[in-house]
Design a protein around this motif. Structure first.
Motif, mmCIF file in Angstrom:
data_model
loop_
_atom_site.group_PDB
_atom_site.id
_atom_site.type_symbol
_atom_site.label_atom_id
_atom_site.label_comp_id
_atom_site.label_asym_id
_atom_site.label_seq_id
_atom_site.Cartn_x
_atom_site.Cartn_y
_atom_site.Cartn_z
ATOM 1 N N ILE A 185 0.836 -1.206 0.000
ATOM 2 C CA ILE A 185 0.000 0.000 0.000
ATOM 3 C C ILE A 185 0.869 1.253 0.000
ATOM 4 C CG2 ILE A 185 -1.631 1.345 1.388
ATOM 5 C CD1 ILE A 185 -2.855 -1.360 2.276
ATOM 6 N N LEU A 186 1.937 1.247 0.798
ATOM 7 C CA LEU A 186 2.869 2.380 0.836
ATOM 8 C C LEU A 186 3.461 2.646 -0.540
ATOM 9 C CD1 LEU A 186 4.526 4.432 2.554
ATOM 10 C CD2 LEU A 186 6.214 2.608 2.872
ATOM 11 N N ARG A 187 3.922 1.572 -1.203
ATOM 12 C CA ARG A 187 4.473 1.729 -2.548
ATOM 13 C C ARG A 187 3.398 2.221 -3.524
ATOM 14 N NH1 ARG A 187 3.738 -1.479 -6.616
ATOM 15 N NH2 ARG A 187 4.933 -1.030 -8.506
ATOM 16 N N GLY A 188 2.185 1.650 -3.420
ATOM 17 C CA GLY A 188 1.100 2.047 -4.316
ATOM 18 C C GLY A 188 0.754 3.519 -4.184
ATOM 19 N N ASN A 189 0.744 4.020 -2.950
ATOM 20 C CA ASN A 189 0.460 5.443 -2.733
ATOM 21 C C ASN A 189 1.534 6.317 -3.384
ATOM 22 O OD1 ASN A 189 -1.812 4.799 -1.273
ATOM 23 N ND2 ASN A 189 -0.805 4.960 0.731
ATOM 24 N N ARG A 212 14.922 0.080 -11.963
ATOM 25 C CA ARG A 212 15.050 0.960 -10.795
ATOM 26 C C ARG A 212 13.734 1.703 -10.610
ATOM 27 N NH1 ARG A 212 20.162 4.814 -9.165
ATOM 28 N NH2 ARG A 212 19.297 5.577 -7.186
ATOM 29 N N ASP A 213 12.919 1.198 -9.699
ATOM 30 C CA ASP A 213 11.576 1.728 -9.463
ATOM 31 C C ASP A 213 11.642 2.774 -8.349
ATOM 32 O OD1 ASP A 213 8.975 2.198 -8.710
ATOM 33 O OD2 ASP A 213 8.426 0.104 -8.418
ATOM 34 N N PRO A 214 11.423 4.059 -8.668
ATOM 35 C CA PRO A 214 11.526 5.092 -7.630
ATOM 36 C C PRO A 214 10.514 4.918 -6.504
ATOM 37 C CG PRO A 214 10.599 5.998 -9.659
ATOM 38 C CD PRO A 214 11.090 4.634 -9.990
ATOM 39 N N ALA A 215 9.361 4.331 -6.813
ATOM 40 C CA ALA A 215 8.361 4.103 -5.763
ATOM 41 C C ALA A 215 8.835 3.014 -4.802
ATOM 42 C CB ALA A 215 7.025 3.714 -6.388
ATOM 43 N N ARG A 216 9.465 1.973 -5.331
ATOM 44 C CA ARG A 216 9.986 0.901 -4.476
ATOM 45 C C ARG A 216 11.116 1.418 -3.584
ATOM 46 N NH1 ARG A 216 10.080 -4.605 -3.721
ATOM 47 N NH2 ARG A 216 12.116 -5.562 -3.354
ATOM 48 N N GLN A 276 -3.256 -9.751 -15.221
ATOM 49 C CA GLN A 276 -2.793 -8.746 -14.263
ATOM 50 C C GLN A 276 -1.767 -7.821 -14.916
ATOM 51 O OE1 GLN A 276 -3.746 -8.026 -11.193
ATOM 52 N NE2 GLN A 276 -2.146 -6.532 -10.750
ATOM 53 N N ARG A 277 -0.835 -8.398 -15.673
ATOM 54 C CA ARG A 277 0.202 -7.600 -16.343
ATOM 55 C C ARG A 277 -0.417 -6.604 -17.317
ATOM 56 N NH1 ARG A 277 2.409 -7.635 -21.120
ATOM 57 N NH2 ARG A 277 1.293 -9.528 -21.709
ATOM 58 N N ARG A 278 -1.426 -7.027 -18.067
ATOM 59 C CA ARG A 278 -2.031 -6.141 -19.068
ATOM 60 C C ARG A 278 -2.906 -5.066 -18.428
ATOM 61 N NH1 ARG A 278 -5.531 -8.874 -21.433
ATOM 62 N NH2 ARG A 278 -5.158 -11.012 -20.729
ATOM 63 N N ASN A 279 -3.627 -5.429 -17.368
ATOM 64 C CA ASN A 279 -4.592 -4.503 -16.762
ATOM 65 C C ASN A 279 -3.991 -3.582 -15.709
ATOM 66 O OD1 ASN A 279 -6.551 -5.688 -18.353
ATOM 67 N ND2 ASN A 279 -7.280 -7.062 -16.744
ATOM 68 N N ASP A 280 -2.967 -4.060 -15.004
ATOM 69 C CA ASP A 280 -2.402 -3.275 -13.906
ATOM 70 C C ASP A 280 -0.925 -3.622 -13.729
ATOM 71 O OD1 ASP A 280 -1.964 -1.767 -11.600
ATOM 72 O OD2 ASP A 280 -2.887 -3.246 -10.261
ATOM 73 N N PRO A 281 -0.071 -3.236 -14.684
ATOM 74 C CA PRO A 281 1.344 -3.620 -14.597
ATOM 75 C C PRO A 281 2.069 -3.028 -13.391
ATOM 76 C CG PRO A 281 1.036 -1.985 -16.322
ATOM 77 C CD PRO A 281 -0.344 -2.411 -15.876
ATOM 78 N N LEU A 282 1.507 -1.987 -12.797
ATOM 79 C CA LEU A 282 2.133 -1.379 -11.619
ATOM 80 C C LEU A 282 1.762 -2.102 -10.319
ATOM 81 C CD1 LEU A 282 1.636 2.373 -12.572
ATOM 82 C CD2 LEU A 282 3.812 1.157 -12.465
ATOM 83 N N ASN A 283 0.770 -2.986 -10.396
ATOM 84 C CA ASN A 283 0.313 -3.743 -9.211
ATOM 85 C C ASN A 283 -0.115 -2.827 -8.067
ATOM 86 O OD1 ASN A 283 0.679 -6.307 -10.351
ATOM 87 N ND2 ASN A 283 2.810 -6.411 -9.714
ATOM 88 N N ILE A 284 -1.031 -1.920 -8.387
ATOM 89 C CA ILE A 284 -1.513 -0.984 -7.367
ATOM 90 C C ILE A 284 -3.036 -0.994 -7.268
ATOM 91 C CG2 ILE A 284 0.492 0.550 -7.546
ATOM 92 C CD1 ILE A 284 -1.238 2.432 -9.263
#
Length: 241
Positions: free
Chosen positions: A113-117, A136-140, A207-215
């Motif tokens: 949830i923290l990463r998603g926000n 390199r994911d800046p949110a992660r 899941q990859r096609r609909n929400d690749p960011l997993n949020i």
């Protein structure tokens, strides 16, 4: 099935492979050699002792006690044919007949949830989604310090295999009756576990096609890196007993 944990540090116990992969190989070797009548308790004690024996020189036990992020670490799900038991040590999932079971880390949802926000904040700031699907994911990166802090509870509030005593009350053990069962073991690389590999892969691709960011509905601590067909390594094993 053994799932090595993603390395959180550049310090490697084996120069030519990640800490998670090295842990997986050591545990796999231990499982192949352990007696068929080994109990879950004996497994937890024995595999802990084996991993602990690899902490020396550059990685003394005293340092590993203070730095769990540097430990050799993995989750495992094992079927004992002799005992007709399923053992779940750490973050893994399974189907036993029609029933689904998992054993997630207690902080995983909070970190996701923290990463998603943070992902949503970056998108609102005008950062293209494509930039958030890079290695390199800046949110992660925002989430990692919190993850390292929660790892101080490793083998205290949740169980893993890392060379330190496993709290066996956090290990799930299922004893099967003598009727036939179809069983599926899988790592947490599958967001939705189905009775067949094909259906599990289809749901993963959806899941990859609909929400690749997993949020969205499914939240994870990682996104699908551009060009990859998954957000995490995955194993899927189906068998009948």
């Amino acid at each position: 099935m053994i799932d090595g944990s993603t390395s959180k540090t550049p310090r490697h116990h084996c120069p030519w492979m990640s800490n998670g992969r090295y842990a997986m190989r050591l545990i796999s070797r231990y499982v192949r050699k352990m007696p068929a009548n080994t109990s879950c308790h004996q497994f937890c004690v024995g595999v802990t002792k084996m991993i602990r024996s690899h902490y020396r020189f550059r990685f003394p036990v005293s340092r590993m006690a203070d730095h769990p992020e540097e430990r050799l670490c993995a989750s495992a799900i094992i079927y004992s044919r002799l005992r007709r038991e399923v053992w779940m040590v750490g973050d893994c999932q399974c189907l036993i007949g029609d029933e689904y079971f998992d054993n997630p880390k207690p902080y995983e949802e909070e970190l996701a949830i923290l990463r998603g926000n943070r992902v949503r904040e970056l998108l609102d700031e005008g950062i293209p989604q494509q930039e958030l699907l890079q290695p390199r994911d800046p949110a992660r990166e925002v989430m990692i310090p919190h993850m390292l802090e929660t790892m101080q509870n490793q083998n205290k509030t949740y169980a893993v295999i890392d060379g330190f005593p496993i709290p066996e009350q956090k290990v799930l053990v299922f004893t099967l009756g003598f009727q036939p069962f179809e069983i599926v073991f899988a790592s947490d690389g599958y967001p939705y576990l189905a009775k067949t590999l094909g259906e599990s892969e289809r749901l993963l691709d959806e899941q990859r096609r609909n929400d690749p960011l997993n949020i969205g509905k499914f939240k994870a601590t990682k996104a699908f890196v551009e060009g990859n067909n998954s957000f995490d390594d995955r194993s899927y094993i189906r068998f009948t007993v």
